[in-house]
Write a protein that holds these residues in place. Structure first.
Motif, PDB file in Angstrom:
ATOM      1  N   ALA A   1       0.836  -1.209   0.000  1.00 28.54           N
ATOM      2  CA  ALA A   1       0.000   0.000   0.000  1.00 28.54           C
ATOM      3  C   ALA A   1       0.867   1.254   0.000  1.00 28.54           C
ATOM      4  CB  ALA A   1      -0.927  -0.003   1.209  1.00 28.54           C
ATOM      5  N   TYR A   2       1.911   1.250   0.819  1.00 23.02           N
ATOM      6  CA  TYR A   2       2.797   2.418   0.882  1.00 23.02           C
ATOM      7  C   TYR A   2       3.532   2.603  -0.443  1.00 23.02           C
ATOM      8  CZ  TYR A   2       6.470   5.569   2.430  1.00 23.02           C
ATOM      9  OH  TYR A   2       7.335   6.629   2.553  1.00 23.02           O
ATOM     10  N   ALA A   3       4.028   1.500  -1.014  1.00 22.06           N
ATOM     11  CA  ALA A   3       4.741   1.595  -2.292  1.00 22.06           C
ATOM     12  C   ALA A   3       3.822   2.114  -3.388  1.00 22.06           C
ATOM     13  CB  ALA A   3       5.310   0.234  -2.672  1.00 22.06           C
ATOM     14  N   THR A   4       2.572   1.675  -3.382  1.00 16.41           N
ATOM     15  CA  THR A   4       1.621   2.142  -4.392  1.00 16.41           C
ATOM     16  C   THR A   4       1.377   3.636  -4.267  1.00 16.41           C
ATOM     17  OG1 THR A   4       0.519  -0.016  -4.415  1.00 16.41           O
ATOM     18  CG2 THR A   4      -0.717   1.847  -5.303  1.00 16.41           C
ATOM     19  N   SER A   5       1.280   4.136  -3.020  1.00 24.29           N
ATOM     20  CA  SER A   5       1.053   5.571  -2.819  1.00 24.29           C
ATOM     21  C   SER A   5       2.209   6.414  -3.332  1.00 24.29           C
ATOM     22  CB  SER A   5       0.818   5.856  -1.328  1.00 24.29           C
ATOM     23  OG  SER A   5       2.015   5.717  -0.583  1.00 24.29           O
ATOM     24  N   LEU A   6       3.401   5.825  -3.404  1.00 27.34           N
ATOM     25  CA  LEU A   6       4.560   6.542  -3.942  1.00 27.34           C
ATOM     26  C   LEU A   6       4.684   6.372  -5.454  1.00 27.34           C
ATOM     27  CD1 LEU A   6       7.271   5.646  -1.258  1.00 27.34           C
ATOM     28  CD2 LEU A   6       5.911   7.735  -1.407  1.00 27.34           C
ATOM     29  N   VAL A   7       4.407   5.171  -5.926  1.00 29.12           N
ATOM     30  CA  VAL A   7       4.644   4.852  -7.336  1.00 29.12           C
ATOM     31  C   VAL A   7       3.618   5.518  -8.251  1.00 29.12           C
ATOM     32  CG1 VAL A   7       4.630   2.972  -9.023  1.00 29.12           C
ATOM     33  CG2 VAL A   7       5.861   2.711  -6.862  1.00 29.12           C
ATOM     34  N   VAL A   8       2.348   5.575  -7.828  1.00 35.02           N
ATOM     35  CA  VAL A   8       1.309   6.116  -8.712  1.00 35.02           C
ATOM     36  C   VAL A   8       1.591   7.567  -9.101  1.00 35.02           C
ATOM     37  CG1 VAL A   8      -1.131   6.746  -8.852  1.00 35.02           C
ATOM     38  CG2 VAL A   8      -0.474   4.493  -8.007  1.00 35.02           C
ATOM     39  N   PRO A   9       1.808   8.495  -8.141  1.00 36.00           N
ATOM     40  CA  PRO A   9       2.137   9.869  -8.558  1.00 36.00           C
ATOM     41  C   PRO A   9       3.437   9.939  -9.358  1.00 36.00           C
ATOM     42  CG  PRO A   9       1.475   9.822  -6.256  1.00 36.00           C
ATOM     43  CD  PRO A   9       1.674   8.402  -6.679  1.00 36.00           C
ATOM     44  N   LEU A  10       4.427   9.111  -8.977  1.00 33.73           N
ATOM     45  CA  LEU A  10       5.706   9.124  -9.689  1.00 33.73           C
ATOM     46  C   LEU A  10       5.522   8.672 -11.134  1.00 33.73           C
ATOM     47  CD1 LEU A  10       8.757   9.508  -9.593  1.00 33.73           C
ATOM     48  CD2 LEU A  10       8.966   7.144  -8.813  1.00 33.73           C
ATOM     49  N   TRP A  11       4.656   7.681 -11.359  1.00 30.51           N
ATOM     50  CA  TRP A  11       4.412   7.197 -12.711  1.00 30.51           C
ATOM     51  C   TRP A  11       3.827   8.297 -13.584  1.00 30.51           C
ATOM     52  CZ3 TRP A  11       0.342   6.598 -16.072  1.00 30.51           C
ATOM     53  CH2 TRP A  11       0.560   5.764 -17.172  1.00 30.51           C
ATOM     54  N   PHE A  12       2.884   9.055 -13.041  1.00 30.70           N
ATOM     55  CA  PHE A  12       2.305  10.159 -13.802  1.00 30.70           C
ATOM     56  C   PHE A  12       3.356  11.232 -14.087  1.00 30.70           C
ATOM     57  CE2 PHE A  12      -1.673   8.320 -12.285  1.00 30.70           C
ATOM     58  CZ  PHE A  12      -2.496   8.477 -13.396  1.00 30.70           C
ATOM     59  N   GLN A  13       4.220  11.522 -13.109  1.00 29.87           N
ATOM     60  CA  GLN A  13       5.279  12.514 -13.316  1.00 29.87           C
ATOM     61  C   GLN A  13       6.218  12.072 -14.425  1.00 29.87           C
ATOM     62  OE1 GLN A  13       7.225  13.401  -9.607  1.00 29.87           O
ATOM     63  NE2 GLN A  13       5.311  13.894  -8.562  1.00 29.87           N
ATOM     64  N   MET A  14       6.514  10.782 -14.493  1.00 28.83           N
ATOM     65  CA  MET A  14       7.410  10.274 -15.537  1.00 28.83           C
ATOM     66  C   MET A  14       6.784  10.412 -16.921  1.00 28.83           C
ATOM     67  SD  MET A  14       8.880   6.864 -13.616  1.00 28.83           S
ATOM     68  CE  MET A  14       9.736   6.296 -15.086  1.00 28.83           C
ATOM     69  N   GLN A  15       5.455  10.481 -16.975  1.00 34.39           N
ATOM     70  CA  GLN A  15       4.769  10.693 -18.245  1.00 34.39           C
ATOM     71  C   GLN A  15       4.619  12.178 -18.576  1.00 34.39           C
ATOM     72  OE1 GLN A  15       4.042   7.749 -19.822  1.00 34.39           O
ATOM     73  NE2 GLN A  15       4.949   6.846 -17.982  1.00 34.39           N
ATOM     74  N   GLY A  16       5.203  13.043 -17.743  1.00 30.93           N
ATOM     75  CA  GLY A  16       5.062  14.479 -17.945  1.00 30.93           C
ATOM     76  C   GLY A  16       3.693  14.995 -17.532  1.00 30.93           C
ATOM     77  N   GLU A  17       3.033  14.273 -16.620  1.00 34.71           N
ATOM     78  CA  GLU A  17       1.693  14.636 -16.191  1.00 34.71           C
ATOM     79  C   GLU A  17       1.679  14.940 -14.694  1.00 34.71           C
ATOM     80  OE1 GLU A  17      -0.321  11.639 -19.520  1.00 34.71           O
ATOM     81  OE2 GLU A  17      -0.561  11.243 -17.380  1.00 34.71           O
ATOM     82  N   ARG A  18       0.575  15.526 -14.266  1.00 33.71           N
ATOM     83  CA  ARG A  18       0.448  15.920 -12.871  1.00 33.71           C
ATOM     84  C   ARG A  18      -0.964  15.610 -12.383  1.00 33.71           C
ATOM     85  NH1 ARG A  18       1.015  22.190 -10.674  1.00 33.71           N
ATOM     86  NH2 ARG A  18       0.573  21.777  -8.478  1.00 33.71           N
ATOM     87  N   LEU A  19      -1.074  15.143 -11.134  1.00 32.13           N
ATOM     88  CA  LEU A  19      -2.374  14.860 -10.538  1.00 32.13           C
ATOM     89  C   LEU A  19      -2.795  16.028  -9.659  1.00 32.13           C
ATOM     90  CD1 LEU A  19      -1.923  11.138  -9.419  1.00 32.13           C
ATOM     91  CD2 LEU A  19      -2.967  11.989 -11.510  1.00 32.13           C
ATOM     92  N   LEU A  20      -4.086  16.360  -9.733  1.00 29.54           N
ATOM     93  CA  LEU A  20      -4.621  17.446  -8.922  1.00 29.54           C
ATOM     94  C   LEU A  20      -5.983  17.030  -8.378  1.00 29.54           C
ATOM     95  CD1 LEU A  20      -4.039  20.426  -8.053  1.00 29.54           C
ATOM     96  CD2 LEU A  20      -5.477  21.118  -9.977  1.00 29.54           C
ATOM     97  N   VAL A  21      -6.155  17.147  -7.066  1.00 34.34           N
ATOM     98  CA  VAL A  21      -7.415  16.774  -6.434  1.00 34.34           C
ATOM     99  C   VAL A  21      -8.399  17.941  -6.540  1.00 34.34           C
ATOM    100  CG1 VAL A  21      -8.529  16.052  -4.284  1.00 34.34           C
ATOM    101  CG2 VAL A  21      -6.227  15.238  -4.833  1.00 34.34           C
ATOM    102  N   VAL A  22      -9.612  17.663  -6.994  1.00 37.49           N
ATOM    103  CA  VAL A  22     -10.650  18.688  -7.144  1.00 37.49           C
ATOM    104  C   VAL A  22     -11.277  18.965  -5.782  1.00 37.49           C
ATOM    105  CG1 VAL A  22     -12.826  19.284  -8.281  1.00 37.49           C
ATOM    106  CG2 VAL A  22     -11.103  17.917  -9.491  1.00 37.49           C
ATOM    107  N   THR A  23     -11.413  20.250  -5.431  1.00 39.42           N
ATOM    108  CA  THR A  23     -11.934  20.624  -4.117  1.00 39.42           C
ATOM    109  C   THR A  23     -13.221  21.434  -4.187  1.00 39.42           C
ATOM    110  OG1 THR A  23     -10.516  22.593  -4.078  1.00 39.42           O
ATOM    111  CG2 THR A  23      -9.635  20.593  -3.068  1.00 39.42           C
ATOM    112  N   SER A  24     -13.811  21.554  -5.375  1.00 40.72           N
ATOM    113  CA  SER A  24     -15.075  22.291  -5.495  1.00 40.72           C
ATOM    114  C   SER A  24     -15.910  21.682  -6.610  1.00 40.72           C
ATOM    115  CB  SER A  24     -14.825  23.778  -5.772  1.00 40.72           C
ATOM    116  OG  SER A  24     -14.435  23.973  -7.121  1.00 40.72           O
ATOM    117  N   GLY A  25     -17.152  22.139  -6.707  1.00 43.63           N
ATOM    118  CA  GLY A  25     -18.035  21.619  -7.727  1.00 43.63           C
ATOM    119  C   GLY A  25     -18.289  22.584  -8.859  1.00 43.63           C
ATOM    120  N   SER A  26     -17.386  23.549  -9.074  1.00 47.33           N
ATOM    121  CA  SER A  26     -17.611  24.578 -10.094  1.00 47.33           C
ATOM    122  C   SER A  26     -17.564  24.042 -11.517  1.00 47.33           C
ATOM    123  CB  SER A  26     -16.589  25.708  -9.937  1.00 47.33           C
ATOM    124  OG  SER A  26     -15.271  25.227 -10.155  1.00 47.33           O
ATOM    125  N   MET A  27     -17.042  22.806 -11.705  1.00 47.48           N
ATOM    126  CA  MET A  27     -16.983  22.221 -13.048  1.00 47.48           C
ATOM    127  C   MET A  27     -17.929  21.042 -13.202  1.00 47.48           C
ATOM    128  SD  MET A  27     -15.134  23.801 -15.249  1.00 47.48           S
ATOM    129  CE  MET A  27     -14.891  22.513 -16.469  1.00 47.48           C
TER     130      MET A  27
END
Length: 212
Positions: A19-45
């Protein structure tokens, strides 16, 4: 029973580490693809995405990539948090900066000839909002363009990267490893005790035979 306890403890160790390794690897995998994760905090969209979803962004390398209809994440002028809204129009407006007097008011940026410097801006609006955002945003403040949405990922991602989540994933495996070590020491001590008793028992049996 000893074997059952060991299997259960190793299961705790393996599940926590994975579980801990997955929490580190998932964001890192997206970064390696030149991508970024962002958590949505409102319903404006809404309904495109809502609070608790996760959006995947790619960085903007050139202002020409921005067009009306694209959903972008940007940092509003004077703000510290990020906003993800849809571009409704593009404009070329005078560049602005904060006044030197510390008042916080915005004044135009001037070139060497004293003329206002033009800068590309975007006007944005949330799909669920009735009106566009009040202020135009300089293109340089755009942090990324929406690629895709993962619904419901937000709560898990926030929890996994929080101190509480880290503790839940790491403390039980550490306690399980400590327990396994204690059990191993006790087993080793028990085996040494048995080994020490066996010669004495053998001597007593020999003495009994001689006496007979």
């Amino acid at each position: 029973m000893r074997r059952v306890v060991s299997v259960a403890l190793w299961a705790v160790v393996v599940s926590g580490v994975l579980a801990y390794a997955t929490s580190l690897v998932v964001p890192l995998w997206f970064q390696m693809q030149g991508e970024r994760l962002l958590v949505v905090t409102s319903g404006s969209m809404a309904p495109r995405f809502v609070e608790g979803d996760v959006v995947v962004l790619r960085a903007v390398t050139d202002a020409s990539e921005l067009k009306p209809g694209l959903i972008v994440t940007f940092q509003p002028v004077g703000g510290t948090s990020l906003v993800t809204h849809r571009i409704v129009s593009l404009h070329s407006l005078p560049a602005m900066r904060e006044a030197d007097d510390g008042s916080g008011r915005m004044v135009p940026v001037l070139d060497a000839a004293g003329e206002p410097v033009e800068q590309p801006y975007i006007r944005t609006q949330g799909d669920a909002n009735p009106e566009p955002d009040p202020d135009a945003t300089p293109v340089e403040r755009v942090r990324g363009v929406l690629l895709r949405v993962h619904h419901g990922w937000g709560d898990t991602l926030v929890w996994a990267t929080s101190p509480v989540g880290r503790a839940v994933m790491l403390v039980p495996p550490l306690l399980a490893l400590a327990t396994l070590e204690v059990l191993s020491v006790l087993d080793a001590r028990r085996r040494r005790t048995r080994s020490a008793r066996r010669p004495a028992d053998a001597d007593r049996r020999v003495d009994a035979l001689l006496l007979d």
